[in-house]
Design a protein around this motif. Structure first.
Motif, PDB file in Angstrom:
ATOM      1  N   LEU A  16      55.408  47.771  41.323  1.00  0.00           N
ATOM      2  CA  LEU A  16      54.400  47.604  42.365  1.00  0.00           C
ATOM      3  C   LEU A  16      53.336  46.595  41.954  1.00  0.00           C
ATOM      4  CD1 LEU A  16      53.899  51.252  43.638  1.00  0.00           C
ATOM      5  CD2 LEU A  16      54.880  49.333  44.881  1.00  0.00           C
ATOM      6  N   GLN A  17      52.956  46.636  40.685  1.00  0.00           N
ATOM      7  CA  GLN A  17      51.971  45.678  40.196  1.00  0.00           C
ATOM      8  C   GLN A  17      52.534  44.251  40.265  1.00  0.00           C
ATOM      9  OE1 GLN A  17      50.759  46.297  36.122  1.00  0.00           O
ATOM     10  NE2 GLN A  17      48.690  45.595  36.562  1.00  0.00           N
ATOM     11  N   ARG A  18      53.793  44.094  39.939  1.00  0.00           N
ATOM     12  CA  ARG A  18      54.431  42.785  39.999  1.00  0.00           C
ATOM     13  C   ARG A  18      54.482  42.288  41.454  1.00  0.00           C
ATOM     14  NH1 ARG A  18      58.315  43.670  36.701  1.00  0.00           N
ATOM     15  NH2 ARG A  18      59.618  44.768  38.190  1.00  0.00           N
ATOM     16  N   GLN A  19      54.826  43.192  42.393  1.00  0.00           N
ATOM     17  CA  GLN A  19      54.845  42.813  43.816  1.00  0.00           C
ATOM     18  C   GLN A  19      53.450  42.402  44.284  1.00  0.00           C
ATOM     19  OE1 GLN A  19      56.378  46.167  45.949  1.00  0.00           O
ATOM     20  NE2 GLN A  19      58.506  45.763  45.387  1.00  0.00           N
ATOM     21  N   HIS A  20      52.454  43.116  43.832  1.00  0.00           N
ATOM     22  CA  HIS A  20      51.078  42.795  44.212  1.00  0.00           C
ATOM     23  C   HIS A  20      50.681  41.412  43.686  1.00  0.00           C
ATOM     24  CE1 HIS A  20      46.825  43.265  45.030  1.00  0.00           C
ATOM     25  NE2 HIS A  20      46.561  43.005  43.757  1.00  0.00           N
ATOM     26  N   GLU A  21      51.040  41.132  42.453  1.00  0.00           N
ATOM     27  CA  GLU A  21      50.715  39.828  41.870  1.00  0.00           C
ATOM     28  C   GLU A  21      51.446  38.710  42.589  1.00  0.00           C
ATOM     29  OE1 GLU A  21      51.667  40.324  37.752  1.00  0.00           O
ATOM     30  OE2 GLU A  21      49.833  41.447  37.332  1.00  0.00           O
ATOM     31  N   GLU A  22      52.716  38.948  42.956  1.00  0.00           N
ATOM     32  CA  GLU A  22      53.474  37.929  43.680  1.00  0.00           C
ATOM     33  C   GLU A  22      52.858  37.677  45.047  1.00  0.00           C
ATOM     34  OE1 GLU A  22      57.446  39.464  43.700  1.00  0.00           O
ATOM     35  OE2 GLU A  22      57.785  38.991  41.586  1.00  0.00           O
ATOM     36  N   ALA A  23      52.451  38.726  45.733  1.00  0.00           N
ATOM     37  CA  ALA A  23      51.817  38.575  47.046  1.00  0.00           C
ATOM     38  C   ALA A  23      50.492  37.833  46.916  1.00  0.00           C
ATOM     39  CB  ALA A  23      51.615  39.935  47.694  1.00  0.00           C
ATOM     40  N   ARG A  24      49.731  38.165  45.892  1.00  0.00           N
ATOM     41  CA  ARG A  24      48.448  37.485  45.667  1.00  0.00           C
ATOM     42  C   ARG A  24      48.670  36.009  45.366  1.00  0.00           C
ATOM     43  NH1 ARG A  24      45.838  39.718  40.795  1.00  0.00           N
ATOM     44  NH2 ARG A  24      47.277  38.270  39.839  1.00  0.00           N
ATOM     45  N   ASP A  25      49.668  35.711  44.529  1.00  0.00           N
ATOM     46  CA  ASP A  25      49.966  34.316  44.203  1.00  0.00           C
ATOM     47  C   ASP A  25      50.416  33.552  45.440  1.00  0.00           C
ATOM     48  OD1 ASP A  25      49.283  34.872  41.600  1.00  0.00           O
ATOM     49  OD2 ASP A  25      51.361  35.034  40.890  1.00  0.00           O
ATOM     50  N   ALA A  26      51.240  34.173  46.282  1.00  0.00           N
ATOM     51  CA  ALA A  26      51.707  33.522  47.507  1.00  0.00           C
ATOM     52  C   ALA A  26      50.540  33.269  48.459  1.00  0.00           C
ATOM     53  CB  ALA A  26      52.775  34.375  48.181  1.00  0.00           C
ATOM     54  N   ARG A  27      49.638  34.235  48.559  1.00  0.00           N
ATOM     55  CA  ARG A  27      48.477  34.087  49.424  1.00  0.00           C
ATOM     56  C   ARG A  27      47.566  32.963  48.908  1.00  0.00           C
ATOM     57  NH1 ARG A  27      47.061  39.155  49.548  1.00  0.00           N
ATOM     58  NH2 ARG A  27      45.603  39.005  47.821  1.00  0.00           N
ATOM     59  N   THR A  28      47.377  32.885  47.604  1.00  0.00           N
ATOM     60  CA  THR A  28      46.546  31.838  47.006  1.00  0.00           C
ATOM     61  C   THR A  28      47.175  30.474  47.249  1.00  0.00           C
ATOM     62  OG1 THR A  28      45.821  33.384  45.304  1.00  0.00           O
ATOM     63  CG2 THR A  28      45.484  31.053  44.852  1.00  0.00           C
ATOM     64  N   LEU A  29      48.492  30.371  47.096  1.00  0.00           N
ATOM     65  CA  LEU A  29      49.192  29.109  47.334  1.00  0.00           C
ATOM     66  C   LEU A  29      49.065  28.687  48.793  1.00  0.00           C
ATOM     67  CD1 LEU A  29      51.004  26.896  46.122  1.00  0.00           C
ATOM     68  CD2 LEU A  29      52.974  28.318  46.723  1.00  0.00           C
ATOM     69  N   LEU A  30      49.201  29.645  49.712  1.00  0.00           N
ATOM     70  CA  LEU A  30      49.081  29.364  51.138  1.00  0.00           C
ATOM     71  C   LEU A  30      47.676  28.898  51.484  1.00  0.00           C
ATOM     72  CD1 LEU A  30      50.546  29.440  53.868  1.00  0.00           C
ATOM     73  CD2 LEU A  30      49.747  31.794  54.110  1.00  0.00           C
ATOM     74  N   GLU A  31      46.685  29.530  50.893  1.00  0.00           N
ATOM     75  CA  GLU A  31      45.288  29.131  51.134  1.00  0.00           C
ATOM     76  C   GLU A  31      45.022  27.735  50.584  1.00  0.00           C
ATOM     77  OE1 GLU A  31      42.960  32.238  49.375  1.00  0.00           O
ATOM     78  OE2 GLU A  31      43.345  33.645  51.014  1.00  0.00           O
ATOM     79  N   ALA A  32      45.596  27.437  49.430  1.00  0.00           N
ATOM     80  CA  ALA A  32      45.402  26.117  48.827  1.00  0.00           C
ATOM     81  C   ALA A  32      46.056  25.034  49.688  1.00  0.00           C
ATOM     82  CB  ALA A  32      45.982  26.090  47.424  1.00  0.00           C
ATOM     83  N   LYS A  33      47.226  25.325  50.254  1.00  0.00           N
ATOM     84  CA  LYS A  33      47.911  24.373  51.117  1.00  0.00           C
ATOM     85  C   LYS A  33      47.096  24.140  52.407  1.00  0.00           C
ATOM     86  CE  LYS A  33      52.669  25.002  49.626  1.00  0.00           C
ATOM     87  NZ  LYS A  33      54.017  25.444  50.024  1.00  0.00           N
TER      88      LYS A  33
END
Length: 103
Positions: free
Chosen positions: A82-99
Protein backbone atom coordinates in the motif's frame (compact mmCIF):
# COMPACT_ATOMS: atom_id res chain seq x y z
CA UNK A 1 -19.22 10.29 18.33
CA UNK A 2 -15.60 9.90 19.40
CA UNK A 3 -16.41 7.78 22.43
CA UNK A 4 -19.32 5.83 20.94
CA UNK A 5 -17.48 2.53 21.47
CA UNK A 6 -17.19 3.31 25.19
CA UNK A 7 -20.91 4.05 25.37
CA UNK A 8 -21.65 0.72 23.76
CA UNK A 9 -19.36 -1.00 26.23
CA UNK A 10 -21.32 0.60 29.05
CA UNK A 11 -24.25 -1.55 27.94
CA UNK A 12 -22.25 -4.67 28.80
CA UNK A 13 -21.14 -4.09 32.39
CA UNK A 14 -20.33 -7.74 33.00
CA UNK A 15 -17.80 -7.66 30.19
CA UNK A 16 -16.37 -4.21 31.01
CA UNK A 17 -16.39 -3.95 34.80
CA UNK A 18 -13.06 -2.14 34.85
CA UNK A 19 -14.48 0.53 32.54
CA UNK A 20 -17.16 1.28 35.13
CA UNK A 21 -14.61 1.45 37.90
CA UNK A 22 -12.42 3.78 35.85
CA UNK A 23 -15.33 6.05 34.95
CA UNK A 24 -16.47 6.22 38.57
CA UNK A 25 -12.87 7.12 39.48
CA UNK A 26 -12.90 9.92 36.90
CA UNK A 27 -16.25 11.03 38.28
CA UNK A 28 -14.70 11.41 41.74
CA UNK A 29 -11.90 13.57 40.30
CA UNK A 30 -14.06 15.89 38.20
CA UNK A 31 -15.19 19.18 39.70
CA UNK A 32 -18.95 19.52 39.89
CA UNK A 33 -19.56 20.95 36.45
CA UNK A 34 -21.48 20.12 33.30
CA UNK A 35 -19.04 17.30 32.51
CA UNK A 36 -19.52 15.88 36.00
CA UNK A 37 -23.31 15.96 35.65
CA UNK A 38 -23.21 14.36 32.21
CA UNK A 39 -20.97 11.50 33.31
CA UNK A 40 -22.94 10.98 36.53
CA UNK A 41 -26.21 10.86 34.59
CA UNK A 42 -24.85 8.30 32.15
CA UNK A 43 -23.41 6.08 34.85
CA UNK A 44 -26.61 6.31 36.91
CA UNK A 45 -28.78 5.48 33.92
CA UNK A 46 -26.84 2.30 33.28
CA UNK A 47 -26.78 1.27 36.92
CA UNK A 48 -30.49 2.02 37.35
CA UNK A 49 -31.26 -0.55 34.70
CA UNK A 50 -30.14 -3.18 37.16
CA UNK A 51 -27.32 -4.43 35.00
CA UNK A 52 -24.42 -2.99 36.94
CA UNK A 53 -22.37 -5.83 38.37
CA UNK A 54 -18.87 -4.71 39.11
CA UNK A 55 -17.65 -8.04 40.42
CA UNK A 56 -17.46 -10.99 38.06
CA UNK A 57 -19.59 -13.96 39.09
CA UNK A 58 -17.00 -16.64 38.40
CA UNK A 59 -13.34 -17.01 37.71
CA UNK A 60 -14.20 -17.79 34.09
CA UNK A 61 -15.36 -14.20 33.68
CA UNK A 62 -11.96 -12.87 34.79
CA UNK A 63 -10.04 -14.85 32.18
CA UNK A 64 -8.96 -12.83 29.22
CA UNK A 65 -10.09 -14.15 25.87
CA UNK A 66 -7.36 -15.59 23.71
CA UNK A 67 -6.06 -13.23 21.12
CA UNK A 68 -6.26 -14.38 17.57
CA UNK A 69 -2.94 -15.22 16.01
CA UNK A 70 -1.78 -12.23 14.00
CA UNK A 71 0.24 -12.80 10.87
CA UNK A 72 2.62 -9.87 11.18
CA UNK A 73 4.56 -10.84 8.07
CA UNK A 74 1.41 -10.65 5.95
CA UNK A 75 0.44 -7.33 7.55
CA UNK A 76 3.88 -5.90 6.87
CA UNK A 77 3.74 -7.11 3.28
CA UNK A 78 0.29 -5.49 2.82
CA UNK A 79 1.49 -2.25 4.41
CA UNK A 80 4.56 -2.16 2.18
CA UNK A 81 2.45 -2.77 -0.94
CA UNK A 82 0.00 0.00 0.00
CA UNK A 83 2.85 2.36 0.78
CA UNK A 84 4.41 1.60 -2.60
CA UNK A 85 1.06 2.27 -4.36
CA UNK A 86 0.75 5.55 -2.49
CA UNK A 87 4.24 6.62 -3.53
CA UNK A 88 3.57 5.68 -7.15
CA UNK A 89 0.32 7.68 -7.15
CA UNK A 90 2.08 10.65 -5.57
CA UNK A 91 4.89 10.47 -8.13
CA UNK A 92 2.38 10.27 -11.00
CA UNK A 93 0.46 13.23 -9.61
CA UNK A 94 3.68 15.26 -9.24
CA UNK A 95 4.70 14.41 -12.81
CA UNK A 96 1.25 15.41 -14.11
CA UNK A 97 1.40 18.70 -12.22
CA UNK A 98 4.88 19.40 -13.57
CA UNK A 99 3.71 18.73 -17.14
CA UNK A 100 0.73 21.06 -16.70
CA UNK A 101 2.98 23.85 -15.41
CA UNK A 102 5.37 23.48 -18.36
CA UNK A 103 2.56 23.40 -20.93
Amino acid sequence: PVFIHLRLQLLEPQEHALLFKALYGVLMLLPQSAAFELLRTRLNSVSSLGVLTLLPKSSAATKKPKKAAIDFAALLERFTALQRQHEEARDARTLLEAKSVLA
